[in-house]
Design an enzyme around this catalytic site. Structure first.
Site, PDB file in Angstrom:
ATOM      1  CB  CYS A 110      -0.896  -0.010   1.232  1.00 32.87           C
ATOM      2  SG  CYS A 110      -2.059   1.356   1.253  1.00 32.87           S
ATOM      3  CG  LEU A 111       4.331   3.697  -2.040  1.00 30.05           C
ATOM      4  CD1 LEU A 111       4.633   4.367  -0.693  1.00 30.05           C
ATOM      5  CD2 LEU A 111       5.626   3.162  -2.644  1.00 30.05           C
TER       6      LEU A 111
END
EC number: 2.3.2.34
Length: 183
Positions: A110-111
């Site tokens: 999750c970036l």
């Protein structure tokens, strides 16, 4: 003027000889990734690995943080650059199972710049620094591993203990983690 024509003709003849089906024209994605990799400025805690040196579209990034919760760990990320790069971000998965709020147990990351905030002006270098930052400052506000995020928000000491236990190789809750320590 005649020399110019002669040079053009020689170039054309050379291209025809060399294009006997063997020489493929590089795609836009290949050209851009070649540029990105040549301009890569890796921090000392990162390294790249190209299992197939002729395939720049598939490679590994190894991050070994030297500070924070994940200090002395070794985390491998697999990059798969698609044909629509740089208009679409590369697919990045963590190949090392890690107890982290922003990386789930399947290796999804999750970036924001790998999702909604991707922009064609961003480079592989941007992703490298983004991933490295996740290890320095895990973000419990945008988690993929909600359990790890909850522990980080409610009991920082327990979170640190869980990270160390997972990195040494062991169970955290019901999940077993392989050792990923450098030393």
């Amino acid at each position: 003027m005649i020399k110019l024509f002669t040079l053009k003709q020689q170039k054309k003849d050379g291209e025809q000889k060399g294009s006997g089906g063997q020489q493929k024209k590089a795609s836009a994605a290949q050209l851009r990734i070649q540029k990105d990799i040549s301009e890569l400025n890796l921090p000392k805690t990162c390294a790249t690995d190209f299992p197939d040196p002729d395939d720049l579209l598939n490679f590994k990034l190894i991050i070994s943080p030297d500070e924070g919760f994940y200090r002395d760990g070794r985390f491998v990320f697999n990059f798969r650059v698609g044909s629509n790069y740089p208009h679409e971000p590369p697919k990045v998965k963590c190949g090392t199972q890690v107890y982290h709020p922003n990386i789930d147990l399947e290796g999804n990351v999750c970036l924001n710049i790998l999702r909604e905030d991707w922009n064609p002006v961003l480079t592989i270098n941007s992703i490298v620094y983004g991933l490295q930052f996740l290890f320095l400052e895990p973000n419990p506000e945008d988690p993929l591993n909600k359990e790890a995020a909850d522990v980080l928000q409610t009991n920082r000491r327990q979170f640190e203990y869980n990270v160390k236990k997972a990195m040494r190789g062991g169970y955290v809750g019901e999940t077993y983690f392989e050792c990923c320590l450098l030393k």
